[in-house]
Design an enzyme around this catalytic site. Structure first.
Site: not given
Length: 138
Positions: A11, A85, A89
């Protein structure tokens, strides 16, 4: 996947959702799953309300610290679970990706964080069942 599956929870701040998910997976899997968590922009500490909510169910995360997301952590994981996120990522072919839509516990009171915690627990229980189910691949 290797003999022991590995999961990375990601996150933004690695201070709430991903910390709770990692703690549940560690606790509920009994060590049968390798667990990591990280954030694209880690906070300086784990959310104290998340710590309190986890303590209520007997899981102590007071020693945890937010960690920065690295390419290596993604490469070393079989399953990457993102929680808000976005595009931060990194994507690697061959990895299993899931995006869990969860409210952010930042700035929330204990009642809201309890609901998020309980949602995460249910998702982690389902993940464990999936990861530990017998494989029928040849």
């Amino acid at each position: 996947m290797t003999d022991q599956p590995s999961v990375l929870f990601v996150c933004v701040h690695n201070a709430g959702r991903s910390q709770m998910a990692a703690a549940f997976l560690n606790h509920l899997s009994g060590g049968s799953v390798e667990v990591r968590s990280a954030g694209s922009e880690p906070a300086d500490q784990v959310n104290p309300v998340a710590v309190e909510a986890m303590a209520e169910v007997g899981i102590d995360i007071t020693a945890e610290r937010p960690k920065i997301l690295t390419d290596q952590a993604v490469q070393d994981s079989d399953v990457v679970i993102t929680m808000g996120c976005g595009d931060a990522c990194p994507f690697y072919p061959g990895k299993r990706y899931e995006d869990w839509k969860l409210d952010d516990p930042a700035g929330q009171g204990i009642d809201a964080v309890r609901a998020i915690r309980d949602d995460i627990r249910g998702r982690v229980e389902a993940l464990i069942a999936d990861l530990t189910a017998p494989s029928y691949e040849s």
